[in-house]
Structure formats: C-alpha cells, structure tokens
Design a protein around this motif. Structure first.
Motif, PDB file in Angstrom:
ATOM      1  N   ALA A  58      -8.540   3.740   3.487  1.00  0.00           N
ATOM      2  CA  ALA A  58      -7.819   4.943   3.073  1.00  0.00           C
ATOM      3  C   ALA A  58      -8.699   5.816   2.184  1.00  0.00           C
ATOM      4  O   ALA A  58      -8.711   7.044   2.316  1.00  0.00           O
ATOM      5  N   ALA A  59      -9.452   5.197   1.293  1.00  0.00           N
ATOM      6  CA  ALA A  59     -10.330   5.954   0.402  1.00  0.00           C
ATOM      7  C   ALA A  59     -11.452   6.623   1.189  1.00  0.00           C
ATOM      8  O   ALA A  59     -11.781   7.787   0.943  1.00  0.00           O
ATOM      9  N   LYS A  60     -12.020   5.905   2.145  1.00  0.00           N
ATOM     10  CA  LYS A  60     -13.087   6.491   2.962  1.00  0.00           C
ATOM     11  C   LYS A  60     -12.572   7.677   3.755  1.00  0.00           C
ATOM     12  O   LYS A  60     -13.313   8.623   4.003  1.00  0.00           O
ATOM     13  N   ASP A  61     -11.303   7.629   4.152  1.00  0.00           N
ATOM     14  CA  ASP A  61     -10.693   8.740   4.895  1.00  0.00           C
ATOM     15  C   ASP A  61     -10.247   9.868   3.971  1.00  0.00           C
ATOM     16  O   ASP A  61      -9.775  10.904   4.437  1.00  0.00           O
ATOM     17  N   GLY A  62     -10.332   9.654   2.660  1.00  0.00           N
ATOM     18  CA  GLY A  62      -9.947  10.671   1.693  1.00  0.00           C
ATOM     19  C   GLY A  62      -8.449  10.928   1.630  1.00  0.00           C
ATOM     20  O   GLY A  62      -8.011  11.998   1.224  1.00  0.00           O
ATOM     21  N   GLU A  63      -7.659   9.915   1.991  1.00  0.00           N
ATOM     22  CA  GLU A  63      -6.198  10.054   2.023  1.00  0.00           C
ATOM     23  C   GLU A  63      -5.594   9.533   0.718  1.00  0.00           C
ATOM     24  O   GLU A  63      -5.245   8.364   0.598  1.00  0.00           O
ATOM     25  N   CYS A  64      -5.444  10.426  -0.259  1.00  0.00           N
ATOM     26  CA  CYS A  64      -4.981  10.021  -1.596  1.00  0.00           C
ATOM     27  C   CYS A  64      -3.623   9.326  -1.567  1.00  0.00           C
ATOM     28  O   CYS A  64      -3.440   8.306  -2.237  1.00  0.00           O
ATOM     29  N   ASP A  65      -2.665   9.866  -0.820  1.00  0.00           N
ATOM     30  CA  ASP A  65      -1.342   9.245  -0.760  1.00  0.00           C
ATOM     31  C   ASP A  65      -1.433   7.833  -0.195  1.00  0.00           C
ATOM     32  O   ASP A  65      -0.768   6.917  -0.671  1.00  0.00           O
ATOM     33  N   LYS A  66      -2.268   7.668   0.816  1.00  0.00           N
ATOM     34  CA  LYS A  66      -2.420   6.354   1.432  1.00  0.00           C
ATOM     35  C   LYS A  66      -3.152   5.389   0.497  1.00  0.00           C
ATOM     36  O   LYS A  66      -2.860   4.194   0.486  1.00  0.00           O
ATOM     37  N   VAL A  67      -4.092   5.910  -0.287  1.00  0.00           N
ATOM     38  CA  VAL A  67      -4.777   5.057  -1.271  1.00  0.00           C
ATOM     39  C   VAL A  67      -3.760   4.493  -2.256  1.00  0.00           C
ATOM     40  O   VAL A  67      -3.778   3.301  -2.579  1.00  0.00           O
ATOM     41  N   VAL A  68      -2.853   5.337  -2.733  1.00  0.00           N
ATOM     42  CA  VAL A  68      -1.820   4.883  -3.669  1.00  0.00           C
ATOM     43  C   VAL A  68      -0.933   3.834  -3.001  1.00  0.00           C
ATOM     44  O   VAL A  68      -0.660   2.771  -3.578  1.00  0.00           O
ATOM     45  N   TYR A  69      -0.489   4.101  -1.785  1.00  0.00           N
ATOM     46  CA  TYR A  69       0.391   3.179  -1.049  1.00  0.00           C
ATOM     47  C   TYR A  69      -0.296   1.825  -0.840  1.00  0.00           C
ATOM     48  O   TYR A  69       0.293   0.771  -1.101  1.00  0.00           O
ATOM     49  N   GLU A  70      -1.532   1.874  -0.370  1.00  0.00           N
ATOM     50  CA  GLU A  70      -2.251   0.622  -0.088  1.00  0.00           C
ATOM     51  C   GLU A  70      -2.620  -0.119  -1.371  1.00  0.00           C
ATOM     52  O   GLU A  70      -2.623  -1.349  -1.403  1.00  0.00           O
ATOM     53  N   THR A  71      -2.911   0.626  -2.444  1.00  0.00           N
ATOM     54  CA  THR A  71      -3.186  -0.025  -3.724  1.00  0.00           C
ATOM     55  C   THR A  71      -1.939  -0.737  -4.236  1.00  0.00           C
ATOM     56  O   THR A  71      -2.031  -1.838  -4.794  1.00  0.00           O
ATOM     57  N   ALA A  72      -0.778  -0.126  -4.032  1.00  0.00           N
ATOM     58  CA  ALA A  72       0.470  -0.803  -4.419  1.00  0.00           C
ATOM     59  C   ALA A  72       0.611  -2.117  -3.656  1.00  0.00           C
ATOM     60  O   ALA A  72       1.001  -3.143  -4.241  1.00  0.00           O
ATOM     61  N   ASP A  73       0.299  -2.110  -2.364  1.00  0.00           N
ATOM     62  CA  ASP A  73       0.338  -3.351  -1.581  1.00  0.00           C
ATOM     63  C   ASP A  73      -0.651  -4.378  -2.125  1.00  0.00           C
ATOM     64  O   ASP A  73      -0.336  -5.565  -2.239  1.00  0.00           O
ATOM     65  N   LEU A  74      -1.869  -3.913  -2.450  1.00  0.00           N
ATOM     66  CA  LEU A  74      -2.896  -4.812  -2.987  1.00  0.00           C
ATOM     67  C   LEU A  74      -2.454  -5.405  -4.314  1.00  0.00           C
ATOM     68  O   LEU A  74      -2.547  -6.623  -4.531  1.00  0.00           O
ATOM     69  N   TRP A  75      -1.948  -4.559  -5.215  1.00  0.00           N
ATOM     70  CA  TRP A  75      -1.478  -5.061  -6.502  1.00  0.00           C
ATOM     71  C   TRP A  75      -0.339  -6.052  -6.315  1.00  0.00           C
ATOM     72  O   TRP A  75      -0.289  -7.085  -6.974  1.00  0.00           O
ATOM     73  N   PHE A  76       0.589  -5.731  -5.416  1.00  0.00           N
ATOM     74  CA  PHE A  76       1.726  -6.614  -5.166  1.00  0.00           C
ATOM     75  C   PHE A  76       1.238  -8.002  -4.749  1.00  0.00           C
ATOM     76  O   PHE A  76       1.659  -9.019  -5.307  1.00  0.00           O
ATOM     77  N   HIS A  77       0.353  -8.034  -3.759  1.00  0.00           N
ATOM     78  CA  HIS A  77      -0.109  -9.335  -3.269  1.00  0.00           C
ATOM     79  C   HIS A  77      -0.959 -10.060  -4.306  1.00  0.00           C
ATOM     80  O   HIS A  77      -0.955 -11.294  -4.369  1.00  0.00           O
ATOM     81  N   THR A  78      -1.651  -9.314  -5.157  1.00  0.00           N
ATOM     82  CA  THR A  78      -2.394  -9.932  -6.249  1.00  0.00           C
ATOM     83  C   THR A  78      -1.424 -10.546  -7.265  1.00  0.00           C
ATOM     84  O   THR A  78      -1.665 -11.643  -7.780  1.00  0.00           O
ATOM     85  N   LEU A  79      -0.308  -9.866  -7.515  1.00  0.00           N
ATOM     86  CA  LEU A  79       0.719 -10.425  -8.397  1.00  0.00           C
ATOM     87  C   LEU A  79       1.323 -11.695  -7.799  1.00  0.00           C
ATOM     88  O   LEU A  79       1.627 -12.647  -8.524  1.00  0.00           O
ATOM     89  N   VAL A  80       1.477 -11.732  -6.481  1.00  0.00           N
ATOM     90  CA  VAL A  80       1.956 -12.949  -5.813  1.00  0.00           C
ATOM     91  C   VAL A  80       0.970 -14.086  -6.076  1.00  0.00           C
ATOM     92  O   VAL A  80       1.365 -15.203  -6.425  1.00  0.00           O
ATOM     93  N   LEU A  81      -0.327 -13.797  -5.944  1.00  0.00           N
ATOM     94  CA  LEU A  81      -1.349 -14.821  -6.202  1.00  0.00           C
ATOM     95  C   LEU A  81      -1.299 -15.301  -7.649  1.00  0.00           C
ATOM     96  O   LEU A  81      -1.341 -16.506  -7.904  1.00  0.00           O
ATOM     97  N   LEU A  82      -1.222 -14.361  -8.589  1.00  0.00           N
ATOM     98  CA  LEU A  82      -1.146 -14.755  -9.994  1.00  0.00           C
ATOM     99  C   LEU A  82       0.027 -15.703 -10.221  1.00  0.00           C
ATOM    100  O   LEU A  82      -0.130 -16.751 -10.855  1.00  0.00           O
ATOM    101  N   SER A  83       1.184 -15.332  -9.706  1.00  0.00           N
ATOM    102  CA  SER A  83       2.373 -16.165  -9.873  1.00  0.00           C
ATOM    103  C   SER A  83       2.170 -17.533  -9.222  1.00  0.00           C
ATOM    104  O   SER A  83       2.507 -18.566  -9.801  1.00  0.00           O
ATOM    105  N   HIS A  84       1.606 -17.533  -8.039  1.00  0.00           N
ATOM    106  CA  HIS A  84       1.352 -18.780  -7.305  1.00  0.00           C
ATOM    107  C   HIS A  84       0.457 -19.721  -8.126  1.00  0.00           C
ATOM    108  O   HIS A  84       0.623 -20.938  -8.080  1.00  0.00           O
ATOM    109  N   MET A  85      -0.444 -19.119  -8.901  1.00  0.00           N
ATOM    110  CA  MET A  85      -1.380 -19.904  -9.697  1.00  0.00           C
ATOM    111  C   MET A  85      -0.880 -20.158 -11.114  1.00  0.00           C
ATOM    112  O   MET A  85      -1.606 -20.709 -11.948  1.00  0.00           O
ATOM    113  N   GLY A  86       0.367 -19.759 -11.409  1.00  0.00           N
ATOM    114  CA  GLY A  86       0.927 -19.991 -12.734  1.00  0.00           C
ATOM    115  C   GLY A  86       0.432 -18.997 -13.778  1.00  0.00           C
ATOM    116  O   GLY A  86       0.476 -19.285 -14.973  1.00  0.00           O
ATOM    117  N   LEU A  87      -0.039 -17.847 -13.318  1.00  0.00           N
ATOM    118  CA  LEU A  87      -0.517 -16.799 -14.210  1.00  0.00           C
ATOM    119  C   LEU A  87       0.452 -15.635 -14.200  1.00  0.00           C
ATOM    120  O   LEU A  87       1.359 -15.597 -13.374  1.00  0.00           O
TER     121      LEU A  87
END
Length: 114
Positions: A58-87
């Motif tokens: 999304a960033a390479k395509d210069g799509e700011c709205d999509k960067v925000v959307y995909e970053t939210a997905d990335l953060w969400f799944h990272t939060l899942v990992l943190l929780s899974h690891m007891g963090l």
C-alpha cells in the motif's frame, strides 16, 4: 496529538487487549481470534507477515487510506501475538517510553549483540 487523544488511544489498546485475553479461553469456532489462538504461533506469525507485506504494498502504491487500513490489521495481529505470548500493549509502550529521547544511533549501540 493532545493528551486526550493519547488517553483515548491507550484506552482503545487496553480495551482491545482485554477482549483478546477473553478470546484465549473461547472455543476456536466462536471467533476469528479464538481460531488463531487455537492454531498457535505459526498461524499468528503468518498473519503478521501477510499484513506487513500489505502495508508495504500500500505504501509503495502511495495509497494513504490503504496504508492506515493495513497498518490497523498489522497492529491488530501484533496485539494477538503479544496476548498469545502473555504480553500486553503496555510492555511495548514502556519500551518505546524507555527509548524516547534517545537518538536512534545511541539506542541501537546500547543493544546487546545477538
């Protein structure tokens, strides 16, 4: 960002972290997150890799709205990992706070070699 925005962001992270914790004990077929937990670390890590790639694309395509959307997905799944690891999000925020005010070069130099 003013303090009110920071408090709201922290509240959202903490609320999401609480929901993710609850999903740990849920049946795998009851929610997407519960199914990820049931599949284990490899499935969670695969999702993080996919989402990180989508942010880059999304960033390479210069799509700011999509960067925000995909970053939210990335953060969400990272939060899942943190929780899974007891963090928690606070563990990451505390580390960012520790680094705040350090130059990136100083912080990197202070790391122990792996």
């Amino acid at each position: 960002m003013d303090n009110g925005d920071a408090d709201m962001s922290n509240d959202i992270l903490n609320q999401l972290a609480a929901v993710l914790e609850q999903r740990k004990t849920a049946e795998a077929d009851s929610s997407y997150v519960a199914s990820l937990y049931a599949k284990g670390s490899d499935a969670i890590l695969k999702k993080i890799g996919e989402e990180a790639t989508e942010v880059v694309m999304a960033a390479k395509d210069g799509e700011c709205d999509k960067v925000v959307y995909e970053t939210a997905d990335l953060w969400f799944h990272t939060l899942v990992l943190l929780s899974h690891m007891g963090l928690s999000p606070d563990d990451v925020l505390n580390e960012l706070g520790r680094r705040f005010g350090l130059s990136g070069l100083e912080e990197k130099a202070s790391r122990k070699p792996r």
